[in-house]
Enzyme design. Structure first.
Site, PDB file in Angstrom:
ATOM      1  N   ASP A 110      43.513  -7.099  40.411  1.00 15.74           N
ATOM      2  CA  ASP A 110      43.286  -5.784  41.022  1.00 15.74           C
ATOM      3  C   ASP A 110      42.021  -5.109  40.499  1.00 15.74           C
ATOM      4  OD1 ASP A 110      44.755  -5.748  38.571  1.00 15.74           O
ATOM      5  OD2 ASP A 110      45.376  -3.679  38.911  1.00 15.74           O
ATOM      6  N   GLU A 175      47.059  -4.616  36.516  1.00 15.12           N
ATOM      7  CA  GLU A 175      46.546  -4.216  35.197  1.00 15.12           C
ATOM      8  C   GLU A 175      45.987  -2.802  35.240  1.00 15.12           C
ATOM      9  OE1 GLU A 175      43.744  -3.405  31.973  1.00 15.12           O
ATOM     10  OE2 GLU A 175      43.247  -3.511  34.102  1.00 15.12           O
ATOM     11  N   GLU A 203      40.133  -9.845  29.162  1.00 14.20           N
ATOM     12  CA  GLU A 203      38.856  -9.171  29.429  1.00 14.20           C
ATOM     13  C   GLU A 203      38.290  -8.416  28.217  1.00 14.20           C
ATOM     14  OE1 GLU A 203      39.252  -5.677  32.106  1.00 14.20           O
ATOM     15  OE2 GLU A 203      41.389  -5.947  31.752  1.00 14.20           O
ATOM     16  N   HIS A 401      34.642   0.614  36.205  1.00 18.66           N
ATOM     17  CA  HIS A 401      35.201   1.826  36.834  1.00 18.66           C
ATOM     18  C   HIS A 401      34.111   2.802  37.307  1.00 18.66           C
ATOM     19  CE1 HIS A 401      39.437   1.362  34.837  1.00 18.66           C
ATOM     20  NE2 HIS A 401      38.871   0.189  35.066  1.00 18.66           N
TER      21      HIS A 401
HETATM   22  C1  AME Z   1      47.214   2.635  29.660  1.00 17.96           C
HETATM   23  S1  AME Z   1      47.322   1.783  31.127  1.00 17.96           S
HETATM   24  C2  AME Z   1      45.737   2.006  31.833  1.00 17.96           C
HETATM   25  C3  AME Z   1      44.800   0.959  31.522  1.00 17.96           C
HETATM   26  C4  AME Z   1      43.364   1.376  31.585  1.00 17.96           C
HETATM   27  N1  AME Z   1      42.553   0.241  31.259  1.00 17.96           N
HETATM   28  C5  AME Z   1      41.237   0.191  31.423  1.00 17.96           C
HETATM   29  C6  AME Z   1      40.514  -1.024  30.939  1.00 17.96           C
HETATM   30  O1  AME Z   1      40.640   1.086  31.964  1.00 17.96           O
HETATM   31  C7  AME Z   1      43.099   2.483  30.573  1.00 17.96           C
HETATM   32  O2  AME Z   1      42.801   2.201  29.402  1.00 17.96           O
HETATM   33  O3  AME Z   1      43.209   3.652  30.955  1.00 17.96           O
HETATM   34 ZN    ZN Z   2      39.989  -4.849  33.683  1.00 22.12          ZN
HETATM   35 ZN    ZN Z   3      39.624  -1.714  34.669  1.00 19.18          ZN
END
Ligand code: AME
Ligand code: ZN
Ligand code: ZN
Length: 436
Positions: A110, A175, A203, A401
């Site tokens: 995803d 994920e 990753e 992101h």
């Molecule tokens: C805590 S679940 C969300 C996962 C998300 N992972 C990344 C890599 O952006 C984060 O750290 O916000």
């Molecule tokens: Zn990722």
């Molecule tokens: Zn991500």
């Protein structure tokens, strides 16, 4: 085969390689310029065009693509349905000594949503510009890594290589939304135990400079909402004990701490983001009308805590802030990860020794860090397995992101070569104590 998992029923489907199926790299008909590009790059761009984007990822398209990859690799692919619409897939290259613990190459299917208006190109068109930069959601996070794993295995197989340890390529859903219906659930599944994993890769992040970054641990995500009750009343009066006054104190306590941690990071030469606690106020709720003092106001924080911080002490600090802010304040967690396991990067560790020796041989330097956000590695480490976060992207800005996420085709292709060296080393780690 039906396997019961947690509250839901999981379906396991084994697909054998179809020798008559398409074996070409695929990628579809593209322009004249693109016809000349490296087939691994065309494959990467094809995968980027699949809209596995939240909130409604097209996982079926990804699974069809991965089935084709299994056929190309002439390896079996197993699919496990965690819950309705949430399937994961595992392609397995069995080692010459299958009793040894295996190597897991994990990637998620995803990707996060885009703000298309802020992109130079369609985020799902996988446009390659004149410099060879490929733009698209997932170029860094982490469709590049998926294709690099596949292409490295393809090349090693084509060279006739075999290794003692089994290699599993795992492709997981969700994920990006916390992994609850993906890796978090799967690590408790009997099919996960059956993989007999000894070491996992997942990753990492790009490095804007020449070294590659590797992550041996992660900060714990704590998503907390603090509820501040108070006396209601008319908006024209000095009502005592209002929710807003408590909210004000709570916000000050959390953000003062944020400032301290920010200063600690910015005044130190050796700390990285993963070594300090970040606190960000992400939501505020409360109020019904301009002139009504509300009976409750809530504030939400996204907190990320390094594995070296004592979590009990940290929560006590939160309790003190709540107590100091006034009567009746409560809090609840939407996310409270507490496992602080870190993967060994000691030379005495056989997995790390094999990993790091590969980079020494290739004359590539590594920077070891704590991952600042959360990946599926946290679930793997939480069941006691070593996991290293690594995405082979150097000389690349960190754009996961972000708008205009891209990866250069040269960096992408070099990454395949890195895995071509790394996988033989990991899959040839000599038998460990207790292994056959
Ligand atoms: C805590 S679940 C969300 C996962 C998300 N992972 C990344 C890599 O952006 C984060 O750290 O916000
Ligand atoms: Zn990722
Ligand atoms: Zn991500």
């Amino acid at each position: 085969m039906d396997v019961t998992c947690c509250s839901s029923t999981s379906r396991v489907v084994t697909m054998l390689p179809d020798k008559d199926g398409p074996s070409a790299l695929g990628g579809g008909v593209q322009g004249d310029l693109e016809m000349a590009e490296h087939p691994s790059v065309s494959l990467f761009r094809e995968y980027l065009r699949l809209k596995t984007v939240h909130p409604d990822p097209d996982y079926d398209a990804a699974l069809r693509f991965l089935e084709r990859m299994a056929q190309k690799l002439e390896l079996p692919m197993k699919k496990v349905e965690m819950c309705h619409g949430r399937m994961l897939a595992i392609i397995t290259w069995t080692g010459t000594n299958p009793a040894l613990k295996s190597v897991l190459l994990n990637s998620h299917m995803d990707v996060v949503p885009v703000f298309q208006d802020n992109w130079k190109y369609d985020a799902f068109a996988a446009v390659k510009d004149a410099e060879g930069n490929i733009y698209g959601r997932g170029t860094q996070d982490m469709k590049s890594v998926t294709i690099q794993y596949i292409e490295a295995v393809h090349r090693l197989k084509a060279e006739g290589k075999r290794f003692p340890r089994t290699i599993h390529l795992m492709f997981v859903p969700d994920e990006e939304v916390g992994g609850h219906k993906g890796m978090e659930m799967f690590v408790k599944h009997p099919e996960f135990q059956a993989l007999n994993i000894g070491f996992a890769l997942d990753e990492g992040l790009a490095n804007p400079r020449e070294p590659f970054t590797v992550f041996y641990g992660e900060r714990c995500p704590w998503w907390i909402t603090v509820q501040c009750p108070g006396s209601p009343g008319h908006g024209s009066r000095f009502v005592e004990n209002t929710a807003a006054e408590k909210l004000h104190k709570i916000i000050n306590s959390f953000l003062d701490f944020r400032e301290q941690e920010k200063t600690r990071l910015n005044t130190s030469q050796c700390l990285t983001l993963g070594d300090v606690t970040t606190v960000n106020m992400t939501m505020v709720k409360g109020g019904v009308a301009y002139n009504v003092i509300p009976a409750e106001m809530d504030v939400t924080f996204d907190i990320r805590i390094p594995p070296t911080v004592n979590l009990q002490e940290f929560e006590k600090q939160i309790q003190r802030w709540c107590k100091e802010a006034g009567e009746g304040i409560t809090y609840e967690f939407a996310q409270k990860h507490t496992n602080q396991d870190m993967t060994s990067t000691e030379d005495s560790d056989p997995w790390w020794k094999a990993f790091s020796a590969t980079f020494k041989t290739m004359n590539i330097s590594l920077e070891k860090e704590i991952f600042p956000a959360a990946t599926d590695s946290r679930f793997i480490r939480a069941v006691g397995l070593p996991a290293i976060g690594f995405s082979p992207m150097n000389q690349t800005p960190i754009l996961l992101h972000d708008h205009n996420e891209y990866l250069s085709e040269q960096v992408f292709l070099r990454g395949i070569q890195v895995y071509q060296e790394l996988l033989p080393a990991l899959a040839s780690v000599p038998a460990l104590p207790g292994e056959v």
